[in-house]
Design an enzyme around this catalytic site. Structure first.
Site, PDB file in Angstrom:
ATOM      1  N   GLU A 256       0.889  -1.167   0.000  1.00  0.00           N
ATOM      2  CA  GLU A 256       0.000   0.000   0.000  1.00  0.00           C
ATOM      3  C   GLU A 256       0.918   1.205   0.000  1.00  0.00           C
ATOM      4  O   GLU A 256       1.542   1.509   1.009  1.00  0.00           O
ATOM      5  CB  GLU A 256      -0.881  -0.004   1.256  1.00  0.00           C
ATOM      6  N   CYS A 294      -2.813   8.861   3.040  1.00  0.00           N
ATOM      7  CA  CYS A 294      -2.549   8.311   1.704  1.00  0.00           C
ATOM      8  C   CYS A 294      -3.738   8.543   0.782  1.00  0.00           C
ATOM      9  O   CYS A 294      -3.603   8.547  -0.434  1.00  0.00           O
ATOM     10  CB  CYS A 294      -2.253   6.823   1.813  1.00  0.00           C
TER      11      CYS A 294
HETATM   12  P1  NAP Z   1       8.230   5.118   4.666  1.00  0.00           P
HETATM   13  O1  NAP Z   1       9.327   6.039   4.977  1.00  0.00           O
HETATM   14  O2  NAP Z   1       8.254   4.400   3.377  1.00  0.00           O
HETATM   15  O3  NAP Z   1       8.179   4.088   5.888  1.00  0.00           O
HETATM   16  C1  NAP Z   1       7.159   3.133   5.983  1.00  0.00           C
HETATM   17  C2  NAP Z   1       7.568   2.033   6.915  1.00  0.00           C
HETATM   18  O4  NAP Z   1       8.645   1.307   6.329  1.00  0.00           O
HETATM   19  C3  NAP Z   1       8.063   2.507   8.278  1.00  0.00           C
HETATM   20  O5  NAP Z   1       7.599   1.616   9.265  1.00  0.00           O
HETATM   21  C4  NAP Z   1       9.568   2.393   8.143  1.00  0.00           C
HETATM   22  O6  NAP Z   1      10.231   2.199   9.365  1.00  0.00           O
HETATM   23  C5  NAP Z   1       9.664   1.147   7.303  1.00  0.00           C
HETATM   24  N1  NAP Z   1      10.939   0.972   6.636  1.00  0.00           N
HETATM   25  C6  NAP Z   1      11.662   1.887   5.963  1.00  0.00           C
HETATM   26  N2  NAP Z   1      12.784   1.321   5.471  1.00  0.00           N
HETATM   27  C7  NAP Z   1      12.764   0.023   5.861  1.00  0.00           C
HETATM   28  C8  NAP Z   1      13.647  -1.081   5.689  1.00  0.00           C
HETATM   29  N3  NAP Z   1      14.777  -0.966   5.005  1.00  0.00           N
HETATM   30  N4  NAP Z   1      13.311  -2.271   6.235  1.00  0.00           N
HETATM   31  C9  NAP Z   1      12.162  -2.425   6.931  1.00  0.00           C
HETATM   32  N5  NAP Z   1      11.284  -1.398   7.128  1.00  0.00           N
HETATM   33  C10 NAP Z   1      11.577  -0.194   6.602  1.00  0.00           C
HETATM   34  O7  NAP Z   1       6.816   5.860   4.713  1.00  0.00           O
HETATM   35  P2  NAP Z   1       6.268   6.856   5.824  1.00  0.00           P
HETATM   36  O8  NAP Z   1       6.995   8.142   5.702  1.00  0.00           O
HETATM   37  O9  NAP Z   1       6.201   6.192   7.158  1.00  0.00           O
HETATM   38  O10 NAP Z   1       4.761   7.025   5.353  1.00  0.00           O
HETATM   39  C11 NAP Z   1       4.338   7.962   4.409  1.00  0.00           C
HETATM   40  C12 NAP Z   1       4.051   7.315   3.095  1.00  0.00           C
HETATM   41  O11 NAP Z   1       3.185   6.208   3.265  1.00  0.00           O
HETATM   42  C13 NAP Z   1       3.335   8.250   2.154  1.00  0.00           C
HETATM   43  O12 NAP Z   1       3.956   8.165   0.902  1.00  0.00           O
HETATM   44  C14 NAP Z   1       1.914   7.712   2.116  1.00  0.00           C
HETATM   45  O13 NAP Z   1       1.227   7.974   0.911  1.00  0.00           O
HETATM   46  C15 NAP Z   1       2.110   6.269   2.347  1.00  0.00           C
HETATM   47  N6  NAP Z   1       0.929   5.649   2.941  1.00  0.00           N
HETATM   48  C16 NAP Z   1       0.192   4.780   2.203  1.00  0.00           C
HETATM   49  C17 NAP Z   1      -0.942   4.201   2.752  1.00  0.00           C
HETATM   50  C18 NAP Z   1      -1.783   3.237   1.950  1.00  0.00           C
HETATM   51  O14 NAP Z   1      -2.613   2.561   2.555  1.00  0.00           O
HETATM   52  N7  NAP Z   1      -1.608   3.128   0.654  1.00  0.00           N
HETATM   53  C19 NAP Z   1      -1.319   4.497   4.057  1.00  0.00           C
HETATM   54  C20 NAP Z   1      -0.538   5.383   4.789  1.00  0.00           C
HETATM   55  C21 NAP Z   1       0.589   5.954   4.220  1.00  0.00           C
HETATM   56  P3  NAP Z   1      11.044   3.379  10.102  1.00  0.00           P
HETATM   57  O15 NAP Z   1      10.053   4.413  10.455  1.00  0.00           O
HETATM   58  O16 NAP Z   1      11.636   2.695  11.273  1.00  0.00           O
HETATM   59  O17 NAP Z   1      12.052   3.862   9.109  1.00  0.00           O
END
Ligand code: NAP
Length: 520
Positions: A256, A294
């Protein structure tokens, strides 16, 4: 200062090194620290496989639904405390925190009610059966059976409660144990949710584990029966799903990701209920949770003749928003959640503005109402406009994760509107406002392949429509292409990620009985 813990292998784990800070985004004060250093991830998977999986699969759907009901009740009973944690760690107003928390308890409750009706049979019949030979001596019926691995849930920072709960609901009901990992920056709320569930003894041993901080080598250890359910940015998703072990084992990965959702005003919309709904939705979907959803509206398409009146009306609504510290009376929109989000929003608006112009707000950090000047990650609602949607490439590519949207004209035809929506290469939700059924029919057919959900605001729905940003458990959540290509929620669709679809074949009556259809 609070040190957040993981809950793994039946016990709380406190790290002694490698901490990252959590801050209050209104004051920039550190409020907690997080690290998962020292967690043995092989042991985590082993614990889930040896205890959680067998315990869950020994229960019926109805019994597992009871677990969800208990979880939902715990979140509801502790709502005030969780709302306060949400304010402190994510900068939400009470209404925005409730959107996350009530979404969490509501999704658990809905799946509890729906799951109870699945009853005692261990598999779910999927669709209708079909005769496969000359007689009913050979019959086919698809069924869903629980997968016997472990689900790893990785969630985004913006929904610390709902993200945790919506994945947990489907995983548990399907009979699959899970390891949940919240985004580090906003893990306070999730940690408390988990603590409440653990303290209450609401789940069987090993059914739920919780990693607060990095996942270490956890994802490298996943195999063919496991599931990775990821929510976050498209960039992180691309990096995670590319792991050798996941590709070799065909581990199920559901993504997602981000989305440049569009709201489309159909032509000929006068100043009645549909117009009001369109404006109300557009303003709310830009500013709710400070635009950190999102499903937020990022692109607003209107017939060229309507551009000026929409700009004026929307700018007037956005001017009513009071940005500031949510603990201060009268504040209606909190800060962005982190310093990184603020930097990204400022950079993002600069990129969009180079392709168009800012018509409301500034696209820059602001001081917040009730906050110390110079402190806090505050950012005003910012509306941009472009004259030629096709020429403005960044508005279909750059997701500015804040209270930001771009207004753009189309030629009034359903074909043109759909083609412009499609420039973002896949979205979670598209909303459309109008009553001309011939126009809407064309639009649905043309845009349907590019979006996961279509929300139609019309005269008949104007009184009830809750806004396009709500991901309801009854309806699919997920979208094609850039939105990740995933599917969550939507009743049985949400469970199917954690279950294997099996084509059951044999004598009609026996197949029906094995599928739980009670045939003779
Ligand atoms: P993100 O930076 O991609 O992080 C998402 C998750 O991935 C966090 O728990 C992060 O952990 C983890 N992560 C990052 N690198 C990783 C790795 N190498 N190994 C394992 N886990 C890893 O996104 P965000 O800033 O939290 O969220 C914002 C984004 O999410 C926006 O682009 C939004 O559109 C999207 N979103 C989509 C939905 C949907 O349902 N489609 C819902 C909500 C948000 P850490 O925090 O520990 O780095």
């Amino acid at each position: 200062m609070k040190t957040l813990r993981s809950h793994v292998c039946g016990a709380w784990h406190t790290a002694d090194d490698g901490f990252k800070p959590l801050v209050d985004p209104s004051t920039e004060q550190q409020i907690a620290r997080v690290s998962s250093r020292g967690v043995d991830f092989a042991a985590v998977l082993d614990h889930a496989r040896r205890h959680g999986g067998p315990a869950l699969r020994a229960m019926s759907f109805a019994e597992r639904a009871g677990l969800l009901k208990a979880m939902s009740r715990l979140l509801r009973e502790n709502r005030d405390e969780l709302l306060e944690l949400s304010r402190v760690n994510t900068g939400t107003t009470a209404a925005d925190g409730a959107f996350d928390l009530d979404g969490a308890s509501g999704t658990l409750a809905w799946y509890a009610g729906w799951g109870r009706r699945l009853g005692e049979h261990p598999v779910i019949a999927d669709g209708d059966g079909i005769q496969l030979a000359r007689t009913e001596g050979f019959w086919g019926q698809h069924v869903l059976a629980p997968r016997q691995g472990v689900a790893v849930h990785v969630n985004a920072f913006n929904f610390p409660a709902w993200g945790f709960a919506e994945k947990a609901a489907c995983s548990l009901l399907a009979g699959m144990p899970f390891v949940s990992k919240p985004a580090t920056a906003t893990a306070l709320v999730t940690e408390r949710c988990v603590e409440l569930i653990v303290e209450a003894g609401a789940l069987p041993e090993g059914a739920m584990q919780f990693v607060c901080g990095s996942t270490g080598d956890l994802l490298d250890l996943l195999g063919p029966t496991d599931v990775l359910a990821f929510t976050g940015s498209a960039d992180t998703a691309a990096h995670l799903r590319d792991r050798d072990n996941l590709r070799r084992a065909n581990t199920r990965v559901n993504v997602e990701a981000d989305s440049l959702n569009a709201a489309v005003l159909a032509p000929g919309t006068g100043e009645g209920d549909v117009w009001d709904l369109f404006l109300r939705d557009a303003a709310r979907e830009m500013t709710q949770k400070t635009g950190q959803k999102c499903t937020a509206v990022r692109r607003i398409l209107v017939p060229g003749d309507d551009l000026d009146r929409v700009r004026e009306a929307l700018a007037a609504r956005l001017a009513e928003v009071v940005t500031g510290d949510p603990s201060h009376d009268g504040v209606t929109m909190g800060p962005l959640a982190t310093a990184q989000q603020l930097d990204d929003a400022v950079d993002g608006v600069a990129e969009l503005a180079a392709a168009g112009r800012i018509v409301a707000g500034t696209g820059l950090r602001a001081d917040g109402e009730g906050a110390e000047p110079g402190r806090g990650f505050f950012f005003p609602p910012t509306l941009l406009a472009v004259d030629d949607a096709r020429a403005a490439e960044p508005i279909h590519r750059r997701e500015v994760f804040g209270p930001v949207a771009t207004l753009m004209p189309y030629d009034g035809s359903a074909e043109d509107a759909a083609a412009i929506v499609a420039l973002a290469e896949g979205t979670l939700v598209t909303s459309v406002y109008g009553d001309d059924e011939a126009w809407l029919t064309r639009f649905v057919a043309d845009v349907g392949g590019f979006t996961g959900r279509l929300y139609v605001g019309s005269e008949g729905s104007a009184g009830d429509a809750p806004g396009s940003g709500i991901a309801m458990p009854q309806s699919l959540h997920g979208g094609p292409g850039r939105a990740g290509g995933g599917e969550e929620l939507g009743g049985v669709y949400g469970l199917s990620l954690y279950m294997q679809r099996v084509a059951l074949q044999g004598e009609h009556g026996l197949v029906d009985r094995l599928a739980g259809l009670g045939g003779e």
